[in-house]
Write an enzyme that holds these catalytic residues in place. Structure first.
Site, PDB file in Angstrom:
ATOM      1  N   ASP A  10       0.851  -1.188   0.000  1.00  0.00           N
ATOM      2  CA  ASP A  10       0.000   0.000   0.000  1.00  0.00           C
ATOM      3  C   ASP A  10       0.891   1.244   0.000  1.00  0.00           C
ATOM      4  O   ASP A  10       1.685   1.453   0.921  1.00  0.00           O
ATOM      5  CB  ASP A  10      -0.888  -0.023   1.255  1.00  0.00           C
ATOM      6  CG  ASP A  10      -1.891   1.117   1.282  1.00  0.00           C
ATOM      7  OD1 ASP A  10      -1.949   1.896   0.316  1.00  0.00           O
ATOM      8  OD2 ASP A  10      -2.624   1.221   2.288  1.00  0.00           O
ATOM      9  N   ASP A 106      -3.349   2.413  -5.776  1.00  0.00           N
ATOM     10  CA  ASP A 106      -2.204   2.462  -4.867  1.00  0.00           C
ATOM     11  C   ASP A 106      -1.984   1.197  -4.043  1.00  0.00           C
ATOM     12  O   ASP A 106      -1.062   1.144  -3.223  1.00  0.00           O
ATOM     13  CB  ASP A 106      -2.353   3.655  -3.920  1.00  0.00           C
ATOM     14  CG  ASP A 106      -3.665   3.614  -3.140  1.00  0.00           C
ATOM     15  OD1 ASP A 106      -4.623   2.964  -3.602  1.00  0.00           O
ATOM     16  OD2 ASP A 106      -3.728   4.246  -2.069  1.00  0.00           O
ATOM     17  N   GLU A 107      -2.805   0.177  -4.239  1.00  0.00           N
ATOM     18  CA  GLU A 107      -2.678  -1.032  -3.428  1.00  0.00           C
ATOM     19  C   GLU A 107      -2.664  -2.273  -4.323  1.00  0.00           C
ATOM     20  O   GLU A 107      -3.340  -2.310  -5.345  1.00  0.00           O
ATOM     21  CB  GLU A 107      -3.840  -1.154  -2.439  1.00  0.00           C
ATOM     22  CG  GLU A 107      -4.006   0.026  -1.503  1.00  0.00           C
ATOM     23  CD  GLU A 107      -5.195  -0.151  -0.579  1.00  0.00           C
ATOM     24  OE1 GLU A 107      -5.329  -1.224   0.038  1.00  0.00           O
ATOM     25  OE2 GLU A 107      -6.016   0.794  -0.496  1.00  0.00           O
TER      26      GLU A 107
END
Length: 396
Positions: A10, A106-107
């Site tokens: 993350d 973003d993960e």
């Protein structure tokens, strides 16, 4: 059940971190990515670690954030840049395994079970190596959770930030997580959290004690599966990156700088949204079979309608059908504050590139490609001046 080694990576403060890393002049400065106060979206969308230390929070009004941090640098979002960085991150993860499943920009989850032997490294060592590479190559940090399942790997990445590796092994997962608040779990939003709180269910440990019958009534099959995951009894595979299914729906919305009332202005807005939706459909190689339109009045009244359409990813089809829905939803006799267009019931497409000069064919795909390569050279309709007054919201 074979115990797996799953990572969840993350990016810390993704939007703000990307802005800071790609603009050297912002190094060591408090940075926030914000909406535009003149366009009624004046809130903090993301902030970097420096801004966070001043008490700046996501969702805060810009003026409140600046009262806390007078030197706060406020920037508009650059979604194309974030998508590009996200794609590069995926390529880094793919150097460890093809089982890479994105969760937003973003993960990502990574199943490195089969990689441990040939890399001769543990899950923690791989996580630390990824953190070091991201810091060196991108200039920002990630937090990585390491566990035996997706749900606990994600919990691990959330437990310690920024720039940390947290392992939740099977032998200690209850000890490490059952005291965490219920909203730590993806899928438990504010509504469910309030409902469970009324019966004194406030932690993960409380949740797993609930009877199956109650969970089925409250959350359906999803509730039962969630309980099994939290008990460590449900194996959920990380998807193969090269075989990821298409998204279930694709949508974009806009909040206008001023209220609109005329059909012509609504038409221009819908064409603008249709271009955005079409571009993403082309990217994912899908066609939609259902189109939905949501209109919000300046009194925040919500009007929504969906209808079936012939399979399409065409800008003109999406815009024309969207306008037909708008005509059914309203008589343009009240001020409109926001509009959202959403395509769903998606199916795969093997769409081929077409000539922009063949007027018998739709130009969505070449239009998207030209705009992608050269910037916004063409718009789907003659509405550039109007669209300067609108800002598309975060994508679904």
């Amino acid at each position: 059940m074979k115990e797996r080694t799953i990572l969840h990576s993350d990016v810390n403060n993704f939007f703000a971190s990307v802005e800071s890393a790609t603009r050297p002049e912002l190094k060591d400065k408090p940075v926030a990515v914000t909406g535009n106060p003149k366009k009624r979206t004046g809130i903090i969308l993301a902030k970097n670690e420096i801004a966070k230390k001043y008490g700046v929070k996501t969702g805060q009004a810009i003026w409140e954030a600046k009262n806390l941090c007078h030197d706060l640098v406020c920037l508009p979002p650059h979604y194309d840049l974030y998508e590009e960085i996200s794609y590069r991150l995926h390529n880094l993860y793919l150097s460890y395994t093809n089982f890479v499943e994105p969760l937003g920009l973003d993960e990502c989850w990574l199943d490195v079970t089969d990689s441990l032997k040939y890399l001769n490294k543990s899950g923690n060592e791989i996580a630390d190596e990824i953190r070091a590479k991201v810091k060196e190559e991108f200039g920002f940090t990630v937090s990585v959770g390491v566990s035996f399942s997706k749900i606990f790997a994600k919990l691990g990445s959330d437990m310690k930030k920024p720039d940390a590796t947290t392992e939740i092994p099977f032998s200690r997962f209850k000890e490490m997580t059952y005291s965490l608040p219920l909203n730590s779990i993806v899928g438990i939003g504010h509504r469910l959290e309030r409902r469970f709180s009324q019966i004194n269910i406030k932690t993960i440990g409380d949740f797993v004690t609930l009877p199956d019958s109650y969970l089925k009534e409250s959350m359906g099959k999803t509730g039962l599966e969630l309980k099994m995951k939290l008990l460590g009894e449900f194996e959920e595979n990380v998807l193969d990156y090269y075989s990821l299914p298409p998204p279930k729906s694709i949508g974009n919305g806009t909040t206008t700088i001023k209220d609109i009332t005329s059909r012509e202005d609504v038409k221009k807005t819908i064409y603008f949204l249709a271009e955005k939706v079409s571009a993403r459909m082309v990217k994912h190689k899908v066609l939609c079979q259902t189109l939905s339109l949501t209109i919000k009045s300046n009194k925040l009244e919500r009007f929504h309608k969906s209808q079936k359409v012939r399979p399409t990813q065409s800008i003109s089809d999406l815009a024309n059908e969207g306008l037909k829905i708008a005509d059914k939803l309203c008589k343009y006799n009240f001020p409109i504050r926001a509009i959202r267009l959403r395509a769903s019931s998606l199916i795969s497409s093997n769409a081929q590139q077409m000539s922009m000069f063949d007027t018998k064919k739709d130009i969505s795909t070449p239009l998207v490609e030209v705009n992608k390569k050269y910037g916004k050279v063409f718009l789907a309709s003659d509405c550039a001046s109007f669209l300067n007054t609108a800002k598309h919201s975060q994508e679904e």
